[in-house]
Design an enzyme around this catalytic site. Structure first.
Site, short mmCIF file in Angstrom:
data_model
loop_
_atom_site.label_atom_id
_atom_site.label_comp_id
_atom_site.label_asym_id
_atom_site.label_seq_id
_atom_site.Cartn_x
_atom_site.Cartn_y
_atom_site.Cartn_z
N TRP A 479 -43.58 30.54 0.44
CA TRP A 479 -43.86 29.99 1.64
C TRP A 479 -44.63 28.76 1.28
O TRP A 479 -45.82 28.93 0.83
CB TRP A 479 -44.71 30.79 2.56
CG TRP A 479 -45.51 30.29 3.77
CD1 TRP A 479 -45.85 29.32 4.02
CD2 TRP A 479 -45.44 31.10 4.92
NE1 TRP A 479 -46.45 29.31 5.57
CE2 TRP A 479 -46.10 30.51 5.93
CE3 TRP A 479 -44.81 32.55 5.34
CZ2 TRP A 479 -46.28 30.92 7.12
CZ3 TRP A 479 -45.22 32.86 6.71
CH2 TRP A 479 -45.64 32.04 7.69
N ASP A 480 -44.03 27.52 1.73
CA ASP A 480 -44.81 26.20 1.41
C ASP A 480 -45.49 25.58 2.69
O ASP A 480 -45.20 25.81 3.70
CB ASP A 480 -43.38 25.36 0.75
CG ASP A 480 -43.87 24.32 0.04
OD1 ASP A 480 -45.34 23.99 -0.41
OD2 ASP A 480 -43.19 23.89 -0.85
N ASP A 536 -56.40 29.83 -2.28
CA ASP A 536 -57.92 30.33 -1.95
C ASP A 536 -57.64 31.75 -1.71
O ASP A 536 -56.74 32.48 -1.65
CB ASP A 536 -58.57 29.54 -0.68
CG ASP A 536 -57.25 29.87 0.54
OD1 ASP A 536 -57.17 30.80 1.01
OD2 ASP A 536 -56.84 28.63 0.81
N GLU A 616 -31.97 27.00 -27.73
CA GLU A 616 -33.07 27.29 -26.86
C GLU A 616 -32.84 28.48 -25.96
O GLU A 616 -33.99 29.15 -25.61
CB GLU A 616 -32.90 25.99 -25.91
CG GLU A 616 -33.39 24.61 -26.60
CD GLU A 616 -33.18 23.35 -25.75
OE1 GLU A 616 -33.93 22.46 -25.78
OE2 GLU A 616 -32.05 23.64 -24.92
C1 GLA Z 1 -43.57 21.72 -2.72
C2 GLA Z 1 -43.54 22.61 -3.72
C3 GLA Z 1 -42.43 22.38 -4.66
C4 GLA Z 1 -41.04 22.49 -4.03
C5 GLA Z 1 -40.99 21.28 -3.11
C6 GLA Z 1 -39.78 21.53 -2.12
O1 GLA Z 1 -43.72 20.45 -3.30
O2 GLA Z 1 -44.81 22.66 -4.42
O3 GLA Z 1 -42.40 23.57 -5.73
O4 GLA Z 1 -40.97 23.78 -3.41
O5 GLA Z 1 -42.19 21.52 -2.22
O6 GLA Z 1 -39.79 20.46 -1.28
#
Ligand code: GLA
Length: 744
Positions: A479-480, A536, A616
């Site tokens: 959730w951003d 938080d 890698e």
């Molecule tokens: C924010 C998040 C990133 C990514 C971008 C996508 O910056 O912190 O990890 O998910 O949005 O737009």
């Protein structure tokens, strides 16, 4: 009641935790005075420390009559009012219907309860009758019939005391709260330092320690979220306090919006700290019978140094704040496609990353931003939570089915609080955003804050999102929240309630998150706010992990994760191995180093795995296996900061120890190599001094006492940015039959 007592004679309340004690007293004219917070002092009541003298220019309450020694201006208090002769920073401020703004709080009553109080619509620590006790002290303002309930939660075994405030209008008239801090703490004359966590986007929670100075200093956010710039967690400590020794106090606000922590050193060298919702653009109207709750502050005290203080918070959050089963259950190790593709992908690209992830032993594929609406850039699409079938041909369920058929879990990114101007949602509901009438808007990343103070907006968005999550049976959600809150005005609220918008926004977020975790109890939920802009305690009530920073550079992360560890468990910090040169800094570090740093957190990968060489891939395969072996230490063990990246520019080292002390992992990074180098010794912590420990790599055996007191040398001459990794396992003395070499 075992840990809360009230002495009817002296009118002293005492709260006890394992090692700390907290006292307050009802004194003259119903004044609730703060007496003591610190180490356990047995059955002594520290009220003898309060000495009242006639102080020039510090007034006296009228009831004091001839007594010029009783002044609210110098007395330590539990929760101060306003306009009553106390000129210091204060806890509560309101305006009454007649325009006056004085509030004089006096003691009325108390009650004690088994178990921990909870708050309505706000995150808070929880505790059963076996774990916690509650004290509620009621103060009242005679003129307005306002009641202020001070809530104290006592977690004896955790060494935690929480505080919150419930304000109730028992009068006939409306009052408007202008400031309602969650707590106040008054210290007698004492020289202390403030440690706080400042920063900016992509460089969050840097550490600063400074002596308190006379006057007022504050740590705060006015951005509608707890912010990248300051964190709602602060430490006050004695000047000599270090990681291992000395008095220190922590104050963590479990709230994800505007906050303020103000600290004043007054004319008598006394220190007052108040913490709570920022009074900026804040007012809250309470009509007859209405109640307002101020969010919780989680307090801890120890005299065993800042490292111990951090471990108190780590344990407390893991056991009685975070609700997810993933707080202890192994978490799927994920790959996220953001830094691999940004907005440029199709279903085949995503599937191929998932396939490569499966091949190296990862458990989950996370589809980040760009899968919905017309989201081909960050100028459009937010709010349209329907899959973009131009990009993901055949739709999301089909792709997810293929990914799950690989044996992978599936996670998805959402940003529910936002809308793009270029979106169907905005075109059909332009009034659903926060917006100040007639004024042009402040844009940020070309997106606007939805007015989630409105229930119909919250419900609409969540319904759209639930439809997607159901369709793909998502195992994980990120959730951003990618802009600060601005244009603060809701068309759904009357003019006199516009001061409530910021707070109602946060309550809206919490309600939406509660809907999510209630509907999907098994979902792994990660919070994010352009990385760590909302890192938080409030958010941890909903999600066991938070994306720590948009900066994935291993070297910068050393400082970011170090700062975050002061107040938050290591298992809450989302940390990924990304590509080099790093996208944020252009820096190149070894793959091993990136993994060592990311494994001091919630481990994952965020790069195009298809482009890894076979060599890698093999390294990554081993890293994932190794991480899984130590994950339980990170989730449940003790954490020690063995060096400070702000002062030591040679290396950064940290250590995990299992609670039974049988296993320890020492990880770190050598920052700089030098010719003709010093021998750097590092001193472990938290081991059993009497026991023997075997170095898992070399087989060498040491006593715990040797590892802690004689130290171990760091590897010499490895180069810049090299990983440092030690693991020690306790060996039973009876098993020590000579097969292992004991170091002399
Ligand atoms: C924010 C998040 C990133 C990514 C971008 C996508 O910056 O912190 O990890 O998910 O949005 O737009």
């Amino acid at each position: 009641m075992k840990y809360i007592t009230f002495n009817e004679e002296s009118k002293v309340f005492t709260l006890r935790t394992k090692y700390s004690m907290y006292q307050m007293q009802v004194r003259d004219y119903g004044t609730l005075v703060h007496v003591y917070y610190g180490e356990n002092i047995g059955d002594t009541e520290a009220a003898y420390r309060i000495i009242c003298l006639d102080r020039g220019f510090s007034g006296n309450p009228y009831e004091a009559g001839e007594d010029r020694t009783f002044s609210l201006d110098v007395l330590p208090q539990e929760y101060s009012g306003y306009g009553n002769g106390d000129y210091r920073i204060n806890a509560l401020e309101m305006v009454h219907e007649d325009g006056s703004d004085a509030t004089h709080l006096r003691y009325e009553s108390y009650r004690m309860m088994e178990g921990k109080y909870s708050l309505d619509r706000l995150p808070a620590m929880y505790g059963s009758a076996d774990e916690a006790e509650t004290l509620e002290i009621t103060l009242y303002d005679r003129i307005t019939s306002l009641k202020v309930h001070l809530l104290y939660g006592v977690f004896h075994d955790l060494d935690i005391i929480t505080r919150a405030v419930r304000i109730e209008n028992k009068g006939e008239k409306t009052v408007t709260i202008q400031r309602a801090m969650s707590m106040e703490m008054d210290y007698p004359s004492r020289h202390m330092d403030l440690i706080h966590f400042y920063g900016r986007h992509s460089m969050e929670r840097l550490t600063e320690r400074m002596p308190l100075c006379h006057g007022v200093q504050s740590i705060e956010s006015k951005r509608g979220m707890s912010s990248h710039q300051h964190n709602p967690f602060v430490i006050l400590c004695d000047r000599m306090t270090s990681e291992k020794h000395g008095d220190c106090y922590g104050f963590a606000l479990a709230y994800s919006g505007n906050f303020r922590c103000e600290i004043e050193v007054d004319q008598m060298e006394q220190t007052r700290l108040v913490m709570g919702i920022h009074p900026y653009h804040f007012s809250y109207r309470l009509k007859k019978g209405d109640v307002f709750e101020a969010p919780e502050v989680i307090m801890a005290y120890t005299r065993k140094g800042i490292g111990r203080l951090s471990r108190i918070y780590h344990d407390a959050y893991r056991s009685n704040l975070i609700r997810s089963k993933y707080v202890t259950a192994p978490r799927p190790v994920l790959v996220n496609n953001w830094e691999a593709t940004y907005f440029d992908f199709n279903e085949e690209k995503l599937y191929n990353i998932a396939k490569a992830a499966k091949d190296i032993g990862l458990d989950m594929f996370v589809l980040d931003d760009g899968w919905f609406g017309k989201r081909n850039t960050d100028y459009s699409g937010l709010g349209d939570w329907v899959v973009n079938e131009d990009k993901i041909k055949g739709g999301l369920p089909k792709l997810v089915k293929r990914i799950k058929a690989l044996g992978m879990k599936f996670g998805i990114w959402i940003e529910p609080e936002m809308v793009s101007e270029d979106s169907d949602l905005y075109r059909s509901h332009p009034d659903w955003t926060l917006r100040i009438p007639q004024r042009s808007m402040t844009r940020s990343r070309h997106q606007l804050n939805l007015d989630i103070t409105r229930k119909e907006v919250r419900d609409y968005v969540m319904q759209q999102i639930f439809r997607v999550l159901d369709s793909c049976e998502a195992d994980y959600v990120k959730w951003d929240m990618n802009r600060s809150v601005a244009n603060v005005y809701s068309s759904a609220l009357p003019p006199e309630r516009q001061g409530e918008v910021f707070h109602r926004y946060v309550l809206g977020v919490y309600e939406m998150m509660e809907q999510l975790v209630t509907r999907y109890p098994d979902l792994l939920f990660e919070n994010c706010c352009g990385g760590g802009g909302r890192f938080d305690a409030g958010m941890l009530y909903y999600s066991p992990q938070i994306w720590c920073s948009d900066n994935t550079d291993a070297i910068d992360r050393l400082k970011i994760q170090y700062g975050t560890s002061f107040g938050y468990p290591i298992s809450t910090m989302g940390a990924h191995v990304s590509v080099c040169p790093n996208h944020q800094t252009g820096r190149t570090t070894p793959l091993e180093t990136r993994a060592v740093v990311a494994s001091a957190g919630t481990f994952g990968y965020e790069l195009d795995l298809e482009h890894l060489t076979e060599e890698e891939k093999e390294i990554a395969r081993k890293q994932i296996q190794e991480y899984k072996k130590i994950e339980h230490l990170i989730q449940t063990g003790d954490y020690f900061r063995l060096s400070d990246p702000f002062h030591n520019h040679d290396y950064v080292i940290w250590q995990f120890v299992s609670k039974d002390k049988k296993q320890t992992v020492v990880n770190g990074v050598q920052l700089r190599n030098e010719p003709n180098p010093h021998i750097h010794l590092i001193y472990l912590e938290g081991l059993d001094g009497q026991a023997h420990y075997k170095d898992v790599q070399t087989g060498a055996v040491y006593t715990g006492a040797a590892l802690m007191n004689a130290g171990i040398p760091l590897p010499v001459g490895a180069g810049d940015y090299q990983p440092i990794q030690f693991q020690f396992q306790m060996i039973e003395d009876t098993d020590n039959d000579g097969a292992v070499t004991v170091r002399k």
